[in-house]
Design a protein around this motif. Sequence first.
Motif, PDB file in Angstrom:
ATOM      1  N   ASP A   4      14.767  30.460  20.942  1.00  0.00           N
ATOM      2  CA  ASP A   4      14.912  31.714  20.442  1.00  0.00           C
ATOM      3  C   ASP A   4      15.691  32.601  21.591  1.00  0.00           C
ATOM      4  O   ASP A   4      16.520  33.597  21.054  1.00  0.00           O
ATOM      5  CB  ASP A   4      13.345  32.423  20.380  1.00  0.00           C
ATOM      6  CG  ASP A   4      12.707  31.901  19.165  1.00  0.00           C
ATOM      7  OD1 ASP A   4      13.587  31.525  18.301  1.00  0.00           O
ATOM      8  OD2 ASP A   4      11.497  31.970  19.041  1.00  0.00           O
ATOM      9  N   GLN A   5      15.297  32.519  22.875  1.00  0.00           N
ATOM     10  CA  GLN A   5      16.250  33.126  23.901  1.00  0.00           C
ATOM     11  C   GLN A   5      17.732  32.631  23.719  1.00  0.00           C
ATOM     12  O   GLN A   5      18.417  33.709  23.633  1.00  0.00           O
ATOM     13  CB  GLN A   5      15.516  32.929  25.241  1.00  0.00           C
ATOM     14  CG  GLN A   5      16.123  33.624  26.215  1.00  0.00           C
ATOM     15  CD  GLN A   5      15.544  33.449  27.704  1.00  0.00           C
ATOM     16  OE1 GLN A   5      15.243  32.291  27.955  1.00  0.00           O
ATOM     17  NE2 GLN A   5      15.237  34.319  28.278  1.00  0.00           N
ATOM     18  N   VAL A   6      18.025  31.623  23.933  1.00  0.00           N
ATOM     19  CA  VAL A   6      19.540  31.091  23.582  1.00  0.00           C
ATOM     20  C   VAL A   6      20.191  31.516  22.271  1.00  0.00           C
ATOM     21  O   VAL A   6      21.274  32.049  22.427  1.00  0.00           O
ATOM     22  CB  VAL A   6      19.746  29.918  23.970  1.00  0.00           C
ATOM     23  CG1 VAL A   6      21.015  29.033  23.962  1.00  0.00           C
ATOM     24  CG2 VAL A   6      19.262  29.387  25.373  1.00  0.00           C
ATOM     25  N   CYS A   7      19.208  31.341  21.260  1.00  0.00           N
ATOM     26  CA  CYS A   7      19.757  31.976  19.946  1.00  0.00           C
ATOM     27  C   CYS A   7      20.235  33.386  19.947  1.00  0.00           C
ATOM     28  O   CYS A   7      21.188  33.668  19.735  1.00  0.00           O
ATOM     29  CB  CYS A   7      18.836  31.524  18.895  1.00  0.00           C
ATOM     30  SG  CYS A   7      19.155  32.260  17.224  1.00  0.00           S
ATOM     31  N   GLN A   8      19.245  34.107  20.673  1.00  0.00           N
ATOM     32  CA  GLN A   8      19.363  35.555  20.732  1.00  0.00           C
ATOM     33  C   GLN A   8      20.793  35.949  21.713  1.00  0.00           C
ATOM     34  O   GLN A   8      21.612  36.820  21.337  1.00  0.00           O
ATOM     35  CB  GLN A   8      18.242  36.321  20.976  1.00  0.00           C
ATOM     36  CG  GLN A   8      18.481  38.028  21.403  1.00  0.00           C
ATOM     37  CD  GLN A   8      17.163  38.623  22.032  1.00  0.00           C
ATOM     38  OE1 GLN A   8      15.920  38.101  21.681  1.00  0.00           O
ATOM     39  NE2 GLN A   8      17.425  39.953  22.307  1.00  0.00           N
ATOM     40  N   VAL A   9      20.508  35.431  22.829  1.00  0.00           N
ATOM     41  CA  VAL A   9      21.734  35.304  23.936  1.00  0.00           C
ATOM     42  C   VAL A   9      22.994  35.326  23.625  1.00  0.00           C
ATOM     43  O   VAL A   9      24.222  35.806  24.082  1.00  0.00           O
ATOM     44  CB  VAL A   9      21.541  34.719  25.251  1.00  0.00           C
ATOM     45  CG1 VAL A   9      22.699  34.767  26.046  1.00  0.00           C
ATOM     46  CG2 VAL A   9      20.182  35.395  25.924  1.00  0.00           C
ATOM     47  N   SER A  10      23.070  34.139  22.550  1.00  0.00           N
ATOM     48  CA  SER A  10      24.420  33.801  21.961  1.00  0.00           C
ATOM     49  C   SER A  10      25.105  34.431  20.906  1.00  0.00           C
ATOM     50  O   SER A  10      25.981  34.232  20.492  1.00  0.00           O
ATOM     51  CB  SER A  10      24.468  32.098  21.702  1.00  0.00           C
ATOM     52  OG  SER A  10      23.531  32.020  20.475  1.00  0.00           O
ATOM     53  N   GLY A  11      24.165  35.354  20.379  1.00  0.00           N
ATOM     54  CA  GLY A  11      24.917  36.343  19.487  1.00  0.00           C
ATOM     55  C   GLY A  11      23.976  35.946  18.087  1.00  0.00           C
ATOM     56  O   GLY A  11      24.456  36.361  16.981  1.00  0.00           O
ATOM     57  N   GLY A  12      22.904  34.822  18.040  1.00  0.00           N
ATOM     58  CA  GLY A  12      22.588  34.491  16.858  1.00  0.00           C
ATOM     59  C   GLY A  12      21.272  35.695  16.418  1.00  0.00           C
ATOM     60  O   GLY A  12      20.973  36.600  16.798  1.00  0.00           O
ATOM     61  N   PRO A  13      20.519  35.347  15.129  1.00  0.00           N
ATOM     62  CA  PRO A  13      19.688  36.022  14.515  1.00  0.00           C
ATOM     63  C   PRO A  13      18.335  36.125  15.249  1.00  0.00           C
ATOM     64  O   PRO A  13      17.570  37.029  14.761  1.00  0.00           O
ATOM     65  CB  PRO A  13      19.774  35.703  12.951  1.00  0.00           C
ATOM     66  CG  PRO A  13      20.065  34.286  13.182  1.00  0.00           C
ATOM     67  CD  PRO A  13      21.072  34.017  14.325  1.00  0.00           C
ATOM     68  N   CYS A  14      18.183  35.485  16.269  1.00  0.00           N
ATOM     69  CA  CYS A  14      16.880  35.177  16.477  1.00  0.00           C
ATOM     70  C   CYS A  14      16.481  36.278  17.472  1.00  0.00           C
ATOM     71  O   CYS A  14      17.199  36.933  18.146  1.00  0.00           O
ATOM     72  CB  CYS A  14      16.743  33.715  17.221  1.00  0.00           C
ATOM     73  SG  CYS A  14      17.273  32.345  16.554  1.00  0.00           S
ATOM     74  N   GLU A  15      15.238  36.469  17.603  1.00  0.00           N
ATOM     75  CA  GLU A  15      14.709  37.583  18.706  1.00  0.00           C
ATOM     76  C   GLU A  15      13.524  36.766  19.490  1.00  0.00           C
ATOM     77  O   GLU A  15      12.511  36.248  19.206  1.00  0.00           O
ATOM     78  CB  GLU A  15      13.894  38.604  17.764  1.00  0.00           C
ATOM     79  CG  GLU A  15      14.889  39.574  17.231  1.00  0.00           C
ATOM     80  CD  GLU A  15      14.137  40.583  16.565  1.00  0.00           C
ATOM     81  OE1 GLU A  15      13.226  41.201  17.239  1.00  0.00           O
ATOM     82  OE2 GLU A  15      14.503  41.099  15.565  1.00  0.00           O
ATOM     83  N   TYR A  16      14.000  36.841  20.788  1.00  0.00           N
ATOM     84  CA  TYR A  16      13.212  36.355  21.804  1.00  0.00           C
ATOM     85  C   TYR A  16      11.998  37.146  21.948  1.00  0.00           C
ATOM     86  O   TYR A  16      12.086  38.362  22.256  1.00  0.00           O
ATOM     87  CB  TYR A  16      13.821  36.263  23.276  1.00  0.00           C
ATOM     88  CG  TYR A  16      13.035  35.620  24.310  1.00  0.00           C
ATOM     89  CD1 TYR A  16      12.448  34.288  24.583  1.00  0.00           C
ATOM     90  CD2 TYR A  16      12.659  36.481  25.385  1.00  0.00           C
ATOM     91  CE1 TYR A  16      11.649  34.134  25.509  1.00  0.00           C
ATOM     92  CE2 TYR A  16      11.725  36.074  26.360  1.00  0.00           C
ATOM     93  CZ  TYR A  16      11.339  34.898  26.416  1.00  0.00           C
ATOM     94  OH  TYR A  16      10.605  34.631  27.573  1.00  0.00           O
ATOM     95  N   GLY A  17      10.546  36.530  21.913  1.00  0.00           N
ATOM     96  CA  GLY A  17       9.515  37.530  21.836  1.00  0.00           C
ATOM     97  C   GLY A  17       8.653  37.041  23.078  1.00  0.00           C
ATOM     98  O   GLY A  17       7.482  37.615  23.372  1.00  0.00           O
TER      99      GLY A  17
END
Length: 148
Positions: free
Chosen positions: A78-91
């Motif tokens: 989730d963290q890498v997804c968010q940092v890379s511009g993806g739709p995930c949210e690191y919680g």
Amino acid sequence: MHPFFKHILAAAALGASLLAPLAASAQSADASLYQHLGEKPGIERLMNDFVTRLAADARTGPFFAKANLPHLKEQLTDQVCQVSGGPCEYGGADMKTAHADMDIRKGDFNALVEVLEQAMDAQGIAFADQRQLLARLAPMHRDVITVR
């Protein structure tokens, strides 16, 4: 360690407060890094490989001996997804809180980065995309390294 990351760490250590706004801007500008990483399935494969390597590496393994590795893989995905511009949210916890009692030194952090580079190489991630991801993650070192 890859020479590019050594350069990023040196810049961060010398006051790369400029990197954080640039990384934030790059994140919101587009999701091309997310796409180049293979979107969420590709990031999941990368984080599975990365965490497996972290646990097996003699330098980083002790930090993960008692960790819930499946949960760690999910959080990192989730963290890498968010940092890379993806739709995930690191919680998960912020990096300072998550690493507060771990006694992480600069050498430990560098070893983790080397393991991430190995995992990215093994997953066939292009060098330019590796550099971009490392640049976006580099500002976290200020909160992860707890022993100065």
